[in-house]
Design an enzyme around this catalytic site. Structure first.
Site, PDB file in Angstrom:
ATOM      1  N   HIS A  35       0.846  -1.197   0.000  1.00 14.58           N
ATOM      2  CA  HIS A  35       0.000   0.000   0.000  1.00 14.58           C
ATOM      3  C   HIS A  35       0.881   1.246   0.000  1.00 14.58           C
ATOM      4  CE1 HIS A  35      -2.870   3.069   1.266  1.00 14.58           C
ATOM      5  NE2 HIS A  35      -2.130   3.301   2.332  1.00 14.58           N
ATOM      6  N   ASP A  87       6.983  23.018 -25.215  1.00 15.89           N
ATOM      7  CA  ASP A  87       6.948  21.641 -24.723  1.00 15.89           C
ATOM      8  C   ASP A  87       7.964  21.523 -23.608  1.00 15.89           C
ATOM      9  OD1 ASP A  87       6.763  18.798 -24.422  1.00 15.89           O
ATOM     10  OD2 ASP A  87       6.097  18.672 -26.504  1.00 15.89           O
ATOM     11  N   HIS A  99      13.340  11.389   4.567  1.00 17.35           N
ATOM     12  CA  HIS A  99      12.727  12.639   4.974  1.00 17.35           C
ATOM     13  C   HIS A  99      12.559  13.610   3.804  1.00 17.35           C
ATOM     14  CE1 HIS A  99      10.917  15.582   7.441  1.00 17.35           C
ATOM     15  NE2 HIS A  99      11.657  16.449   6.785  1.00 17.35           N
ATOM     16  N   HIS A 110      15.132  12.255  13.055  1.00 16.01           N
ATOM     17  CA  HIS A 110      13.932  12.301  13.904  1.00 16.01           C
ATOM     18  C   HIS A 110      13.056  11.059  13.688  1.00 16.01           C
ATOM     19  CE1 HIS A 110      11.949  14.938  10.581  1.00 16.01           C
ATOM     20  NE2 HIS A 110      11.619  13.679  10.372  1.00 16.01           N
ATOM     21  N   HIS A 111      13.388  10.277  12.669  1.00 20.24           N
ATOM     22  CA  HIS A 111      12.690   8.996  12.503  1.00 20.24           C
ATOM     23  C   HIS A 111      13.328   7.899  13.341  1.00 20.24           C
ATOM     24  CE1 HIS A 111      10.183  10.328   9.112  1.00 20.24           C
ATOM     25  NE2 HIS A 111      11.190  11.142   8.876  1.00 20.24           N
ATOM     26  N   LYS A 151       4.003  29.603   5.494  1.00 23.38           N
ATOM     27  CA  LYS A 151       3.125  29.254   4.391  1.00 23.38           C
ATOM     28  C   LYS A 151       1.670  29.250   4.818  1.00 23.38           C
ATOM     29  CE  LYS A 151       6.110  26.837   1.332  1.00 23.38           C
ATOM     30  NZ  LYS A 151       5.569  27.330   0.076  1.00 23.38           N
ATOM     31  N   ARG A 177       1.848   0.053  15.197  1.00 21.93           N
ATOM     32  CA  ARG A 177       1.499   0.010  13.785  1.00 21.93           C
ATOM     33  C   ARG A 177       1.912  -1.345  13.206  1.00 21.93           C
ATOM     34  NH1 ARG A 177       6.202   3.788  10.974  1.00 21.93           N
ATOM     35  NH2 ARG A 177       5.072   3.321   9.082  1.00 21.93           N
TER      36      ARG A 177
HETATM   37  C1  HEM Z   1       5.928  20.362  10.534  1.00 14.97           C
HETATM   38  C2  HEM Z   1       6.368  19.425   9.808  1.00 14.97           C
HETATM   39  C3  HEM Z   1       6.665  17.986  10.231  1.00 14.97           C
HETATM   40  C4  HEM Z   1       7.287  17.503  11.343  1.00 14.97           C
HETATM   41  C5  HEM Z   1       7.829  18.312  12.498  1.00 14.97           C
HETATM   42  C6  HEM Z   1       7.322  16.057  11.225  1.00 14.97           C
HETATM   43  C7  HEM Z   1       7.889  15.193  12.139  1.00 14.97           C
HETATM   44  C8  HEM Z   1       7.915  13.824  12.043  1.00 14.97           C
HETATM   45  C9  HEM Z   1       8.544  12.925  12.958  1.00 14.97           C
HETATM   46  C10 HEM Z   1       9.290  13.354  14.214  1.00 14.97           C
HETATM   47  C11 HEM Z   1       8.353  11.657  12.510  1.00 14.97           C
HETATM   48  C12 HEM Z   1       8.884  10.368  13.138  1.00 14.97           C
HETATM   49  C13 HEM Z   1       7.922   9.782  14.087  1.00 14.97           C
HETATM   50  C14 HEM Z   1       8.334   8.440  14.610  1.00 14.97           C
HETATM   51  O1  HEM Z   1       8.719   7.555  13.817  1.00 14.97           O
HETATM   52  O2  HEM Z   1       8.269   8.262  15.825  1.00 14.97           O
HETATM   53  C15 HEM Z   1       7.603  11.750  11.299  1.00 14.97           C
HETATM   54  C16 HEM Z   1       7.213  10.664  10.539  1.00 14.97           C
HETATM   55  C17 HEM Z   1       6.657  10.772   9.284  1.00 14.97           C
HETATM   56  N1  HEM Z   1       6.280  11.927   8.651  1.00 14.97           N
HETATM   57 FE1  HEM Z   1       6.410  13.789   9.415  1.00 14.97          FE
HETATM   58  N2  HEM Z   1       6.722  15.691  10.071  1.00 14.97           N
HETATM   59  C18 HEM Z   1       6.317  16.844   9.432  1.00 14.97           C
HETATM   60  C19 HEM Z   1       5.698  16.927   8.205  1.00 14.97           C
HETATM   61  C20 HEM Z   1       5.465  15.860   7.382  1.00 14.97           C
HETATM   62  C21 HEM Z   1       5.016  15.965   6.016  1.00 14.97           C
HETATM   63  C22 HEM Z   1       4.713  17.249   5.288  1.00 14.97           C
HETATM   64  C23 HEM Z   1       4.932  14.708   5.541  1.00 14.97           C
HETATM   65  C24 HEM Z   1       4.521  14.197   4.181  1.00 14.97           C
HETATM   66  C25 HEM Z   1       3.925  14.799   3.275  1.00 14.97           C
HETATM   67  C26 HEM Z   1       5.320  13.810   6.591  1.00 14.97           C
HETATM   68  C27 HEM Z   1       5.359  12.450   6.450  1.00 14.97           C
HETATM   69  C28 HEM Z   1       5.835  11.594   7.399  1.00 14.97           C
HETATM   70  C29 HEM Z   1       5.915  10.175   7.215  1.00 14.97           C
HETATM   71  C30 HEM Z   1       5.528   9.404   5.948  1.00 14.97           C
HETATM   72  C31 HEM Z   1       6.414   9.646   8.405  1.00 14.97           C
HETATM   73  C32 HEM Z   1       6.589   8.196   8.786  1.00 14.97           C
HETATM   74  C33 HEM Z   1       7.516   7.388   8.032  1.00 14.97           C
HETATM   75  C34 HEM Z   1       7.492   5.953   8.522  1.00 14.97           C
HETATM   76  O3  HEM Z   1       8.037   5.671   9.585  1.00 14.97           O
HETATM   77  O4  HEM Z   1       6.918   5.104   7.830  1.00 14.97           O
HETATM   78  N3  HEM Z   1       5.633  14.545   7.693  1.00 14.97           N
HETATM   79  N4  HEM Z   1       7.333  13.087  11.028  1.00 14.97           N
HETATM   80 CU   LIG Z   2      10.839  13.149   8.590  1.00 12.65          CU
END
Ligand code: HEM
Ligand SMILES: [Cu+2]
Lengths: 546, 183
Positions: free
Chosen positions: A82, A111, A261, A310-311, A339, A458
């Site tokens: 998915h 183009d 990221h 941070h991940h 923004k 999860r």
């Molecule tokens: C203010 C902006 C953002 C902050 C501070 C933020 C912060 C974080 C943090 C700290 C995690 C890790 C969490 C963990 O694994 O414990 C995370 C995971 C994630 N974030 Fe964000 N994020 C932000 C914006 C976004 C945006 C704009 C997107 C996508 C369009 C996004 C998509 C994701 C995804 C896909 C994950 C998980 C990935 C995975 O482990 O499979 N985030 N985010």
């Molecule tokens: Cu990230």
């Protein structure tokens, strides 16, 4: 000079016709940016439903505790596939499709810069996604170690089956395809702009795509490298991630998230661009703070390279590392906030109307902000130990992707389809689609915050009974959301085939031609446009600079 | 389209392709870079297997404190071995030297190359746990059906912060025969 001109005359034969070729071959061999844009968009829409069907399997299994419909290995394949299908098959190609259609129209180019490469990137994408999908039918099933493909799990016999090398090769194809797409977009924007359009006259959609394209070129190869290391670890006895051979699985996480990221920003920056295009048209005001939007986009892109860990807060970093990645991540909230305030200020005291594209855009501003807030919560390293790998993070990234990227893609469809086809979509069904989507998406994802905070992990097919109620509600939301999207499919097909029958004007939306070059062209847009570049460009969207 | 623009496009495309290829290389460059950063302790805590050679009289034994060390033994995937610690746990004073024996047996009729990897919980204390001698420092060769007693000698640095009262040390044996032979 004259030698150069002569050489060009040979080339010009490629383009001597004035309409599309007939039949199926047109679509296979086309180098026309509009055809390729259409192919990308239709392909993405198809993959949206394929990935959506997988999500329905997931939500059906989670409807009640216990194992109901699928066995756990297949469930894990569904979460993995998915994510891969939605990220690489739906959201990214959809934005490339929009770029193909819109960038040449918006900058007055005939183009894309490299039309043949453009055709190749599309077909390579199709090959990549088909290869990925084929793993579903292989012995041992599709990859099921999660879309992040973490070793050692993903290399272990129970998770590999026969599929892993195919999945990795498919990632290579998808990577090459997006890199070629990105190179094309950068070359188009730099070299093909109408001479009268300066960089700071460019619509924000063009700006955000330019920056996204640079991100793609910088990080897709790193991902390709990481999966290649997985492949050699598995089959050629290297030890990049193998502890016994002196490697370290944590290294994979670092390399993956160095790509991962920026990758999430690759999916959101063009979203920002589309929102900045739609909101001013329906607020009947120029975009507030054009220059700050450009700078905010650029700084978000820059910051996205230095926050990856941070991940990985729970992986065992030294305190200094935890603190650095925590503060760096928090800083991203500043340009992101700029923004959100700019969009709000654009609407402030505007003569707003609420057609479907505007409704989706407003929902985007509100719901994306919620995803940003949960992101901020998780950026606090000590708190993230609780949120990590629970449904809380699932809720976070679905808020940033579904009611943000996906909603804006829908908005873009409603906004530009009348321009592309010359037909008006059915506004009543559009509004119905919007309201069903916006309500059900919250029923679907909001309860997942509660589940995560209560500790539901999860990627599990079964769960403790205390999670039952919110899961059932979330699944119900999911089914309504999934079904509502069939309305969108209907509207797209209906609009292509004539829509309401109402003939749209060249502007389509009131005064739109003040906001962008594409609205000065006839509707439907002819097969060849801007064979001579426009002499003047609308600058209403950059009013604060002029 | 005209020739000049075509040329500019190709040139830019070539440059960008070069950037992409460089970034592919950069992904690989992260591997040695990671080791350097780990050594500087920027990214990860130090590797558990740091060998520290200090004379056995260098530390003063702190008899007022006692730390409980637990030993865990695991086999990776289907490593065909028997592997256990002579003791399940041991109470030690910081600064005091101890040897713990581990027992390993090759359950196959073939020569086996195996490697033990250590890991600590809590991870922070790994730098206070100093090994003088360990079977984990190098790859072990087992003759067919061989049984081995493998010693590990260690000391806990007395500077270890007060709050740590229990340390779990876990070893995992990986069957490396195939990898080492192919290399
Ligand atoms: C203010 C902006 C953002 C902050 C501070 C933020 C912060 C974080 C943090 C700290 C995690 C890790 C969490 C963990 O694994 O414990 C995370 C995971 C994630 N974030 Fe964000 N994020 C932000 C914006 C976004 C945006 C704009 C997107 C996508 C369009 C996004 C998509 C994701 C995804 C896909 C994950 C998980 C990935 C995975 O482990 O499979 N985030 N985010
Ligand atoms: Cu990230």
């Amino acid at each position: 000079m004259s030698a150069v001109v002569d050489e060009h005359d040979h080339h010009a034969d490629d383009h001597h016709d004035h309409g599309p070729a007939k039949g199926l071959l047109r679509w296979i061999t086309t180098t026309n940016h509009k055809d390729i844009g259409t192919l990308y968009l239709l392909f993405a829409l198809t993959m949206f439903f394929v990935g959506g069907a997988m999500a329905m399997v997931i939500r059906a299994e989670l409807f009640e505790p216990g194992l109901q419909f699928v066995d756990p290995a297949f469930f894990n394949s569904m979460t993995t596939m998915h994510a891969l299908v939605m990220v690489f098959g739906a959201v990214m190609p959809a934005f490339v499709g929009l770029a193909n259609w819109q960038i040449p129209l918006m900058i007055g180019a005939a183009d894309m810069a490299l039309p043949r490469m453009n055709n190749m990137s599309f077909w390579m994408l199709v090959a990549g996604v088909l290869l990925l999908a084929s793993t579903l039918f292989m012995e041992g099933g599709a990859p099921n170690g999660g879309w992040t493909l973490y070793p050692p799990l993903v290399l272990q016999p129970i998770t590999v089956g026969k599929a892993l090398p195919f999945a990795i090769f498919s990632v290579h194809l998808l990577g090459i395809s997006s890199i070629m797409g990105a190179i094309n977009i950068i070359a188009t924007i730099f070299n093909m702009r109408a001479p009268s359009m300066k960089m700071m006259d460019m619509p924000l959609f063009v700006w955000t795509w330019l920056i996204t394209a640079f991100l793609l070129i910088a990080v897709m190869p790193v991902f390709a490298g990481a999966v290649t290391m997985l492949l050699t670890d598995k089959f050629f006895h290297t030890s990049f991630f193998n502890a016994a051979g002196g490697g370290d699985p944590v290294l994979y996480e670092h390399i993956f998230w160095f790509f991962g990221h920026p990758e999430v920003y690759i999916m959101i920056l063009p979203t920002f661009g589309v929102a900045s295009t739609i909101i001013p048209v329906f607020a009947r005001k120029p975009l507030f703070g054009y220059a700050s939007m450009v700078w905010a986009t650029a700084s978000i892109a820059f910051l996205s390279f230095i926050v990856w860990a941070h991940h990985m807060f729970t992986v065992g970093m030294p305190i200094a590392g935890e603190l650095y990645f925590m503060y760096a991540t928090m800083i991203i909230a500043v340009p992101t906030g700029v923004k959100v305030f700019n969009w709000t200020a654009t609407m402030w005291k505007g003569a707003m109307t609420f057609e479907t594209p505007m409704l989706f855009s407003i929902a985007f501003v509100v719901l994306f902000t919620m995803g940003g807030f949960t992101g901020l919560m998780m950026s606090i390293a000590p708190s993230d130990f609780q949120y990590h790998d629970t449904y809380f993070i699932v809720a976070h990234f679905h808020y940033t992707l579904v009611p943000a990227s996906v909603f804006i893609l829908m908005a873009a469809g409603y906004f530009w389809l009348p321009k592309w086809t010359g037909h008006m979509y059915n506004e009543k069904i559009g509004q119905l689609h919007f309201w069903l989507s916006v309500i059900s998406v919250n029923i679907l994802f909001f309860p997942q915050h509660f589940l995560g905070l209560a500790g539901m992990p999860r990627r599990i097919p079964d769960y403790a009974v205390q999670f039952a109620d919110w899961n059932m509600i979330s699944s119900i939301g999911g089914f309504i959301f999934g079904a509502s999207q069939l309305l969108f499919l209907y509207i797209v097909i209906d609009t292509i085939r004539g829509g309401t029958g109402e003939k749209v004007t060249d502007e389509v939306w009131e005064d739109a031609s003040k906001h962008g070059l594409e609205w000065t062209l006839p509707s439907p847009v002819p097969y060849h446009t801007w064979t001579t570049p426009p002499t003047s460009v609308p600058t209403e969207h950059v009013l604060d600079l002029h | 389209m005209n020739g000049i623009v075509d040329k500019k496009n190709l040139k830019l495309a070539r440059t960008l392709l070069l950037v992409a290829i460089t970034m592919f290389g950069f992904g690989y460059a992260l591997v040695p870079l990671y080791d350097v950063l780990c050594e500087w302790k920027w990214i990860e805590r130090d590797r558990p297997d740091d060998i520290k050679k200090v004379p056995e009289t260098a530390y003063k034994v702190d008899i007022n404190r006692e730390i409980n060390i637990e030993f865990m033994t695991t086999l990776n995937e289907s490593t065909p071995m028997e592997f256990r610690a002579e003791k399940k746990q041991l109470k030690v004073h910081p600064g005091e030297y101890h040897t713990v024996n581990f027992y390993g047996e090759n359950k196959t009729d073939k020569v086996m190359l195996a490697r033990a990897i250590a890991s600590f919980s809590p991870a922070v204390i790994s730098s206070y746990f100093e090994k003088i001698e360990c079977f984990c420092f190098s790859e072990q060769t087992f003759k067919p059906r061989e049984k081995k007693i493998m010693p590990m000698r260690f000391v806990i640095n007395p500077e270890i912060p007060e709050q740590y009262k229990t340390i779990t040390l876990s070893y995992t044996f990986f069957d490396n025969t195939e990898k080492s032979v192919k290399k």
